[in-house]
Each structure stands twice: as structure tokens, then as C-alpha cells.
Design a protein around this motif. Sequence first.
Motif, PDB file in Angstrom:
ATOM      1  N   THR A  92       0.825  -1.226   0.000  1.00 17.04           N
ATOM      2  CA  THR A  92       0.000   0.000   0.000  1.00 17.04           C
ATOM      3  C   THR A  92       0.849   1.262   0.000  1.00 17.04           C
ATOM      4  OG1 THR A  92      -0.132  -0.005   2.420  1.00 17.04           O
ATOM      5  CG2 THR A  92      -1.871  -1.168   1.200  1.00 17.04           C
ATOM      6  N   GLN A  93       2.161   1.109  -0.023  1.00 20.31           N
ATOM      7  CA  GLN A  93       3.051   2.271   0.011  1.00 20.31           C
ATOM      8  C   GLN A  93       3.901   2.331  -1.252  1.00 20.31           C
ATOM      9  OE1 GLN A  93       4.944   1.509   3.910  1.00 20.31           O
ATOM     10  NE2 GLN A  93       3.822   3.304   4.665  1.00 20.31           N
ATOM     11  N   TYR A  94       4.690   3.399  -1.332  1.00 22.67           N
ATOM     12  CA  TYR A  94       5.532   3.620  -2.504  1.00 22.67           C
ATOM     13  C   TYR A  94       6.940   3.997  -2.042  1.00 22.67           C
ATOM     14  CZ  TYR A  94       1.104   3.825  -5.030  1.00 22.67           C
ATOM     15  OH  TYR A  94      -0.130   3.520  -5.558  1.00 22.67           O
ATOM     16  N   ARG A  95       7.932   3.468  -2.737  1.00 23.80           N
ATOM     17  CA  ARG A  95       9.316   3.743  -2.396  1.00 23.80           C
ATOM     18  C   ARG A  95       9.973   4.543  -3.528  1.00 23.80           C
ATOM     19  NH1 ARG A  95      12.689   1.598   1.343  1.00 23.80           N
ATOM     20  NH2 ARG A  95      11.136  -0.036   1.781  1.00 23.80           N
ATOM     21  N   LEU A  96      10.617   5.650  -3.150  1.00 21.97           N
ATOM     22  CA  LEU A  96      11.339   6.474  -4.113  1.00 21.97           C
ATOM     23  C   LEU A  96      12.795   6.056  -4.178  1.00 21.97           C
ATOM     24  CD1 LEU A  96       9.937  10.014  -3.132  1.00 21.97           C
ATOM     25  CD2 LEU A  96       9.128   8.504  -4.960  1.00 21.97           C
ATOM     26  N   ALA A  97      13.426   6.370  -5.311  1.00 26.16           N
ATOM     27  CA  ALA A  97      14.860   6.162  -5.468  1.00 26.16           C
ATOM     28  C   ALA A  97      15.377   7.185  -6.457  1.00 26.16           C
ATOM     29  CB  ALA A  97      15.157   4.747  -5.956  1.00 26.16           C
ATOM     30  N   GLY A  98      16.627   7.609  -6.272  1.00 32.89           N
ATOM     31  CA  GLY A  98      17.224   8.539  -7.222  1.00 32.89           C
ATOM     32  C   GLY A  98      17.422   9.931  -6.661  1.00 32.89           C
ATOM     33  N   ILE A  99      17.987  10.790  -7.509  1.00 27.91           N
ATOM     34  CA  ILE A  99      18.431  12.123  -7.094  1.00 27.91           C
ATOM     35  C   ILE A  99      17.813  13.182  -7.995  1.00 27.91           C
ATOM     36  CG2 ILE A  99      20.466  13.642  -6.924  1.00 27.91           C
ATOM     37  CD1 ILE A  99      22.107  11.112  -6.287  1.00 27.91           C
ATOM     38  N   LYS A 100      17.417  14.298  -7.393  1.00 27.67           N
ATOM     39  CA  LYS A 100      17.043  15.490  -8.143  1.00 27.67           C
ATOM     40  C   LYS A 100      18.195  16.495  -8.053  1.00 27.67           C
ATOM     41  CE  LYS A 100      12.937  14.587  -9.750  1.00 27.67           C
ATOM     42  NZ  LYS A 100      12.685  14.523 -11.220  1.00 27.67           N
TER      43      LYS A 100
END
Length: 377
Positions: free
Chosen positions: A144-152
Motif C-alpha cells: 500500500t506504500q511507494y518507495r522512491l529512489a534517485g536524485i534530483k
Amino acid sequence: MLVLGTERVENDLFTFQMDLKNLFDKWKSVSPMPAENIFPIDLLNSLREIGALDALLSHEERGLNLCRSLEGGLALLNLLRRTGYLNLSLGRCLEGHVNVVRLVELYGTLEQRHILAQQLRSGILAGIWVTDGVPPVTIKQENTQYRLAGIKGFASGVMQVGLALVTATTQQGHSIMVLAPTVEANRRQSAPGKLMGMQASGTGAYDFTDIVISSDNIIGSAGDYLRQPEFSAGAWRGSAVTLGAMDRLIDLLRQELLDRGRAHNPHQLYRLGEALILQKTASMWVTEAAKAAYTPGMQSEDVVATVNLARIAVERAALELITLVQRSLGLSAFVKGKAVEQVMRDLMTYLRQPAPDEALTEAAAWFANHDWPGENA
């Protein structure tokens, strides 16, 4: 939630405009040129104190509708212009904050708009960071959740922004908007390199790897960030900030000519006259663009084309103004530490917005086959 009457709204908007004028006059008269690598937190706090950031919110959230109505949009123009005059770097960060409010107003749910308003009323500065670093930002669903990855990268105000709207790519290759907290110091990184100008904006990078969010943090649907007319129409706000910097340059030019006793020289007067024409031309274009962005019922293509032309007209006027100032003041305009040199350098950096040729040709292509909006109504 508070529902305001028309007369009360008009009075509150007038009071805000007067408070902004008083703040502007105070800072203009007593504020020295700040160190170019220090974020202008004192000016930001002064804007907070007069309710400038709260005014961006909707009437339902006890704001002044600066991101919704035509009257509010013209007041927003004034706010961005005066902030750009006092500090172009803060103008950039304020415009990003406005952009977040506007996008959540357009694409967020009622509950998301309310939560954002509560967060911003607590004093949080929001930012919009859409330029990917290495690796780019992605989002992956986990139950039910979301995981972010990476750089801005090229994240303006990275040390000050507490909440960022970022674009993230899904596993299906779609781009979605996400609101994520940005308060962890160990995630902040330096910029890819030292910019020539706009150093006070504190541009850096932020690592979103392993930040876990819920569906409540996802704003709108896939593709909404690039949806027209807002994707292009929002450029009018950057032009308003640019206009403020142009106002500052002209005041610096006038003052130095007076201090040197050169204000009556016919060649200097010629250049000053040209500069004033550029300033007024830019002002009219920005006003036209702001009206287009907020006029109900205007065709999307008309809005986009009008704002694109305004953006290029203001950029051109600003670059011509810089040349006039340099020719008028000579080498003194290139002395590091002088306000005129810093403002010009900041402005040249700020003007480097993406795809100017595309903006111009697409606008021309539209108006090649269509009249200017409203002229034959």
C-alpha cells in the motif's frame, strides 16, 4: 473553513498590497546588497510576517486566492516583481513555492490541498524540483506504500525547502508528481558545479532513495505535470521575477549616472531612454501573460502561445537591458562586489530557461493561423 464575502476579500487584498508596498519601500531604502552566497532568510521571514505566503492559498484555506483568480494573479505579479527586485535568488525560490501551490490547487484532491495549506502555514518553504540527477528519481509500489529512489539535481533552496514537489518515473515509464519531505540533512548534496550567478538560492541536489510515501503524497495522474496550458502558462511567473530584476538594474543605472554627474549627457540619456522602453515593454508583456493565465474560458492554445511570446519578449528585453547598462557604465559594471555586477550576473543565470526557440516557434505557428485572443470577439 472560512468563506469570505466579496467586500471582505477586496479589502484584504488591498491591505495585503499596502503591506507589501511598505515592506518593499523599507527594504529598498535600507537594505544593502547581501552576500551573494547567503540565502536571504531575513527577507523571506519579512514576507512571511506580512502574510505573503499565506496569501497564496485559496479563500477556503483563508488565503487571498493569489493562485486562482485574475485579481489575485495580478497581486501575485506584484509580489513576484518586488521580490525579484530585492533579491532575485529569493524570487526564484518564491516562484517555486507558488508553483507547488498552483499545481496542488489544479491536480490535488480537496484533502491534499487542505493538508498542504496546513503545512505551509506552519512556515515550510516548498520547492519544485524536476531536473533529474544521476540516477533519476523513480517510484515503485510496495503493497500500500511507494518507495522512491534517485536524485534530483539543480534543486533551488535545497537547504531551506522542507517540502518538494518532484516528478518520478513509474515502473511503467509514466511520470507522476509526488510531494515528499526534504528535511534530512544527510540527503542534501552540492550542485553539479558552481553557478555563475544566483548563488544565494542555494542550488544543490537531494537524494530521495528509500523515502517511503503513501498514495496521499501522489498529486494528480500520470502526465499532469506536462499538461497544457499550465505547463507553459506558469512561465509568466518567472517573467515577473525577471521584471523585478530589470527594475533594479534601471535604478542602479540611474543612480550611478547621477552620482557621476553624467545624467545629462545626451548619449547616456539615449541609452537610459532605450532602457526605460525595454522595462515598460517587459511590464506590459508580463501583465498580458498573467491575464491570459487567469482568464476563465480562454482557449488553451491561446494561453500557451501568449505566455510563450511574453516569456521570449521579457528575456530579450532583459538581455538588451544588460548590454545597455554595460555600455553606459563601462568597466565599473564589471567590478565584483558592486550591486550592478551581481544583479546582472544573477539575471543572466536566471534567464537560462529551457527551450526558448521552441517556445517562440510554437507560439508563432499558432498565431500564424489564429487571431490574437479577444481582438475579433
